[in-house]
Design a protein around this motif. Sequence first.
Motif, PDB file in Angstrom:
ATOM      1  N   THR A  11       0.848  -1.187   0.000  1.00 31.03           N
ATOM      2  CA  THR A  11       0.000   0.000   0.000  1.00 31.03           C
ATOM      3  C   THR A  11       0.881   1.233   0.000  1.00 31.03           C
ATOM      4  O   THR A  11       2.104   1.134   0.107  1.00 31.03           O
ATOM      5  CB  THR A  11      -0.983  -0.018   1.200  1.00 31.03           C
ATOM      6  OG1 THR A  11      -2.014   0.952   0.987  1.00 31.03           O
ATOM      7  CG2 THR A  11      -0.271   0.215   2.518  1.00 31.03           C
ATOM      8  N   GLY A  12       0.260   2.384  -0.123  1.00 27.07           N
ATOM      9  CA  GLY A  12       0.986   3.645  -0.135  1.00 27.07           C
ATOM     10  C   GLY A  12       0.150   4.709  -0.815  1.00 27.07           C
ATOM     11  O   GLY A  12      -0.938   4.435  -1.326  1.00 27.07           O
ATOM     12  N   GLY A  13       0.659   5.916  -0.840  1.00 32.12           N
ATOM     13  CA  GLY A  13      -0.075   7.039  -1.397  1.00 32.12           C
ATOM     14  C   GLY A  13      -0.095   7.045  -2.914  1.00 32.12           C
ATOM     15  O   GLY A  13       0.577   6.255  -3.577  1.00 32.12           O
ATOM     16  N   ILE A  14      -0.867   7.963  -3.460  1.00 31.54           N
ATOM     17  CA  ILE A  14      -0.993   8.135  -4.902  1.00 31.54           C
ATOM     18  C   ILE A  14       0.363   8.523  -5.480  1.00 31.54           C
ATOM     19  O   ILE A  14       1.015   9.445  -5.010  1.00 31.54           O
ATOM     20  CB  ILE A  14      -2.039   9.218  -5.215  1.00 31.54           C
ATOM     21  CG1 ILE A  14      -3.418   8.789  -4.717  1.00 31.54           C
ATOM     22  CG2 ILE A  14      -2.081   9.523  -6.713  1.00 31.54           C
ATOM     23  CD1 ILE A  14      -4.464   9.884  -4.742  1.00 31.54           C
ATOM     24  N   GLY A  15       0.805   7.770  -6.488  1.00 37.75           N
ATOM     25  CA  GLY A  15       2.064   8.079  -7.158  1.00 37.75           C
ATOM     26  C   GLY A  15       3.314   7.635  -6.421  1.00 37.75           C
ATOM     27  O   GLY A  15       4.422   7.982  -6.829  1.00 37.75           O
ATOM     28  N   ALA A  16       3.158   6.852  -5.360  1.00 36.38           N
ATOM     29  CA  ALA A  16       4.327   6.418  -4.588  1.00 36.38           C
ATOM     30  C   ALA A  16       5.116   5.321  -5.288  1.00 36.38           C
ATOM     31  O   ALA A  16       6.314   5.171  -5.040  1.00 36.38           O
ATOM     32  CB  ALA A  16       3.900   5.941  -3.198  1.00 36.38           C
ATOM     33  N   GLY A  17       4.461   4.549  -6.139  1.00 35.00           N
ATOM     34  CA  GLY A  17       5.150   3.471  -6.840  1.00 35.00           C
ATOM     35  C   GLY A  17       4.707   2.087  -6.427  1.00 35.00           C
ATOM     36  O   GLY A  17       5.466   1.122  -6.560  1.00 35.00           O
ATOM     37  N   VAL A 124       4.706  -0.653   2.966  1.00 32.70           N
ATOM     38  CA  VAL A 124       4.278   0.678   2.556  1.00 32.70           C
ATOM     39  C   VAL A 124       5.340   1.245   1.629  1.00 32.70           C
ATOM     40  O   VAL A 124       6.518   1.268   1.972  1.00 32.70           O
ATOM     41  CB  VAL A 124       4.057   1.613   3.764  1.00 32.70           C
ATOM     42  CG1 VAL A 124       3.867   3.062   3.304  1.00 32.70           C
ATOM     43  CG2 VAL A 124       2.850   1.160   4.568  1.00 32.70           C
ATOM     44  N   VAL A 125       4.891   1.662   0.445  1.00 29.14           N
ATOM     45  CA  VAL A 125       5.763   2.332  -0.507  1.00 29.14           C
ATOM     46  C   VAL A 125       5.449   3.817  -0.396  1.00 29.14           C
ATOM     47  O   VAL A 125       4.294   4.227  -0.467  1.00 29.14           O
ATOM     48  CB  VAL A 125       5.524   1.837  -1.947  1.00 29.14           C
ATOM     49  CG1 VAL A 125       6.428   2.570  -2.927  1.00 29.14           C
ATOM     50  CG2 VAL A 125       5.743   0.331  -2.029  1.00 29.14           C
ATOM     51  N   THR A 126       6.478   4.588  -0.190  1.00 32.09           N
ATOM     52  CA  THR A 126       6.305   6.021  -0.024  1.00 32.09           C
ATOM     53  C   THR A 126       7.315   6.756  -0.900  1.00 32.09           C
ATOM     54  O   THR A 126       8.277   6.162  -1.382  1.00 32.09           O
ATOM     55  CB  THR A 126       6.442   6.422   1.465  1.00 32.09           C
ATOM     56  OG1 THR A 126       6.114   7.799   1.618  1.00 32.09           O
ATOM     57  CG2 THR A 126       7.818   6.131   2.008  1.00 32.09           C
ATOM     58  N   ALA A 127       7.056   8.025  -1.100  1.00 29.57           N
ATOM     59  CA  ALA A 127       7.977   8.887  -1.851  1.00 29.57           C
ATOM     60  C   ALA A 127       7.653  10.325  -1.468  1.00 29.57           C
ATOM     61  O   ALA A 127       6.516  10.627  -1.075  1.00 29.57           O
ATOM     62  CB  ALA A 127       7.804   8.680  -3.357  1.00 29.57           C
ATOM     63  N   PRO A 128       8.623  11.226  -1.588  1.00 33.72           N
ATOM     64  CA  PRO A 128       8.351  12.632  -1.294  1.00 33.72           C
ATOM     65  C   PRO A 128       7.230  13.174  -2.190  1.00 33.72           C
ATOM     66  O   PRO A 128       7.061  12.733  -3.328  1.00 33.72           O
ATOM     67  CB  PRO A 128       9.683  13.326  -1.597  1.00 33.72           C
ATOM     68  CG  PRO A 128      10.709  12.241  -1.518  1.00 33.72           C
ATOM     69  CD  PRO A 128      10.014  10.986  -1.959  1.00 33.72           C
ATOM     70  N   ALA A 129       6.498  14.142  -1.673  1.00 32.21           N
ATOM     71  CA  ALA A 129       5.349  14.704  -2.388  1.00 32.21           C
ATOM     72  C   ALA A 129       5.706  15.188  -3.784  1.00 32.21           C
ATOM     73  O   ALA A 129       4.959  14.951  -4.742  1.00 32.21           O
ATOM     74  CB  ALA A 129       4.722  15.827  -1.566  1.00 32.21           C
TER      75      ALA A 129
END
Length: 182
Positions: A11-17, A124-129
């Motif tokens: 899971t993760g936010g929109i556009g995180a990958g 969790v896949v994350t990336a800077p905004a």
Amino acid sequence: MSPRPVTLAITGGIGAGKSEALAAFARHGAATLSADAVVHELIAGDGEVRAALEERFGTTDRGEIGSVVFAEPDELVWLEALLHPHVRTVTDRWLDEVDASVAVVEIPLLYEAGRDGDFDRVIVVTAPAEVRRGRSRVARDSREARLLPDADKVARADYVYENVGSLDDLDRFVASVLAELA
């Protein structure tokens, strides 16, 4: 029948990958499933979901439905009440039938849908905004505002991948997760 595989949710936010992470697990031999792909199949099919969407919205076009549900919160609640049980059923059936030692499911709304307890581990896949904005054409305003913040997801996850590197970096992360589970 094979024993049930170790189950991972991404899971993760929109556009995180998230989708790229799912593809990396597939490259490493894990069985993979995308909840978004399941939704697309449910909408494209001739079944209950398609009929309910046509009755409610007069269309099954995801873009048209999206413009309604993200402008009207009650419609989004209705849509999720329709889709989530079907996605859960398809996912559970797939997990029961998959023949692999590791099965990975990408579920964007994992925590929001209360599905995290259904899996052995959560990634969790994350990336800077600013990176995420460059990766996704989806409008974030109302869609992202309803999501659990990344910091909360990260705090609850078993594994976290900050997706700012190369595909090789992602593959090394995936290999390390799979080695730990072996």
